[in-house]
Design an enzyme around this catalytic site. Structure first.
Site: not given
Length: 460
Positions: A257, A430-432, A434
């Protein structure tokens, strides 16, 4: 008595299961020495020369240029004689290999020592440390002793092709152990129909057992007929490096994501600092090396971004060292050489390493170790004359910094309108691992160091 030895495509490491023939380096009937390269092949990582561990007369070649071969499939067969005969067949080699296991990996040299054991040029060579256990080649058949005619006579006919290990055309499937193959074979299960749950799609024993006990699926509805191909359309196969890049980028889009933020920065002072560093008599420093130094400093401040995600365990792995990849365009496609332990390098060392790896990338001589293990990627697409982009993360990394062209633009400097050297920086993350605060802080630090290079002195 002379025998025919079969040399098969060896294990390429790094999870690679096939390679494409780029160019044959020997002809049928030609005399080869021990460890002489016989074929140039392109893997998903690089172009390599494959040396044959036997000395003698080439009696057959398998595959045409442009054809892909799976690991374990035959490459060449070589007629190898006794110690006395081998001395005549292998000019300057001091002898050829005796008949032995037939797997194309190890064997005894004519002087009684261990066979070369060499696999790919550039992957590390030298005599094997000890006698290796013979491995049965694909199909379970051992070497076939055969009388060899004198060198001047026509070579014997080529043996029939060896079937793929899984009984399916196209080569082997990545499984965790031979036991998994046997269980699947006993139950008539085609491994190619399974989606492995292990790393990089590795098929585990649990995957096979689950497929065996699962109820038969309902018949799927008929797929719609494919759209007609326009007349004159050209089909271009995805092979080698391009195929590997396509699969990796597609996987990144499916699994990560990602989000992108960007900022414009005044790079005038950065270029001035580079000009001062490149004074006559000093080592030349590239702009990319300066940016690499900025990135390592920013990752030291924001270590959350030097990470990867373990989806199986739902964990984020923050990595101790920065192995910085940088995108390099070559005639064979896009590759990402890796600067290992970039956080320990000076700017001059980074510049030298980037130049060396770029030359190797364009020559197609990068080793797998120089193409794997990256933790963060720097992408300088400005060399193509474009200002911005939204980079695709280099899976399984957590971030990529994109750098556009540095161009003269109107800019407000010290309260006045001036012409400055401006660059757009884009950061995909990668929004997972941070949220936007960390990503924005990282990008802002990079931009600040580009605008004021002296900040690097106090960055860490």
């Amino acid at each position: 008595m002379a025998v025919v030895r079969e040399f098969t495509l060896p294990d390429l490491g790094e999870g690679l299961t096939e390679a494409e023939i780029v160019r044959w380096l020997v002809q049928v009937g030609e005399v080869v020495a021990v460890d002489q390269p016989v074929v140039e092949m392109e893997t998903a990582k690089a172009v390599v020369e494959v040396p044959c561990p036997y000395g003698g007369v080439v009696t057959a070649r398998f595959g045409e240029e442009g054809e892909s071969l799976a690991v374990g499939r035959p490459l060449v067969t070589v007629a190898v004689g006794s110690a006395d005969a081998a001395g005549m067949l292998s000019p300057g080699s001091g002898g050829a290999g005796h008949a032995g296991d037939g797997d194309g990996v190890s064997g005894e040299s004519a002087d009684g020592g261990q066979g070369s054991g060499n696999v790919l040029v550039g992957y590390g060579t030298g005599a094997a440390a000890g006698r290796r256990r013979a491995r049965v080649r694909a199909g379970g058949r051992g070497p076939v002793p055969a009388a060899v005619p004198p060198v001047a006579s026509p070579p014997p006919p080529a043996p029939p092709p060896v079937p793929a290990p899984d009984g399916v055309d196209g080569g082997p499937v990545a499984v965790i152990s031979p036991l998994v193959r046997r269980i699947a074979r006993e139950h008539g299960l085609d491994l190619r129909t399974l989606a492995g749950s292990g790393p990089e799609g590795l098929i585990l024993r649990s995957d096979v057992e689950r497929a065996i006990t699962a109820p038969a699926p309902a018949p799927a509805p008929a797929a719609p007929a494919p759209a007609p191909v326009p007349e004159g359309a050209e089909r271009v196969p995805l092979r080698g490096i391009r195929r590997a890049a396509a699969e990796k980028l597609a996987r990144s889009r499916r699994e990560v994501p990602d989000a992108t933020c960007w900022v414009d920065a005044d790079a005038t002072e950065l270029l001035a600092a580079r000009a001062a560093m490149n004074a006559p008599g000093r080592p030349r420093i590239s702009v990319l090396a300066l940016l690499a130094r900025v990135v390592t400093a920013a990752l030291a401040r924001y270590p959350e971004l030097n990470a990867t995600v373990d989806t199986e365990r739902a964990e984020i792995l923050r990595l101790p060292g920065v192995h910085l990849g940088f995108a390099a365009q070559t005639d064979r496609g896009l590759v990402v050489p890796v600067l290992r332990d970039a956080h320990t390098m000076t700017t001059a060392e980074l510049s030298d390493a980037i130049a060396r790896l770029t030359d190797s990338a364009r020559a197609g001589t990068l080793s797998p170790a120089e193409l794997t293990g990256g933790t963060f990627t720097l992408n300088n697409y400005g060399v193509f004359g474009v200002d911005g982009s939204t980079p695709i993360i280099n899976h399984p990394e957590a971030g990529m910094l994109g750098v556009g062209r540095i161009a003269a633009k109107p800019w407000v400097h010290d309260g006045e309108l001036a012409v400055r050297q401006v660059v757009q920086l884009s950061f995909t993350f990668d929004h997972r691992v941070c949220d936007g605060g960390v990503a924005g802080g990282f990008l802002r630090m990079v931009a600040d160091c580009v605008e004021q290079p002296a900040l690097l002195l106090a960055a860490v």
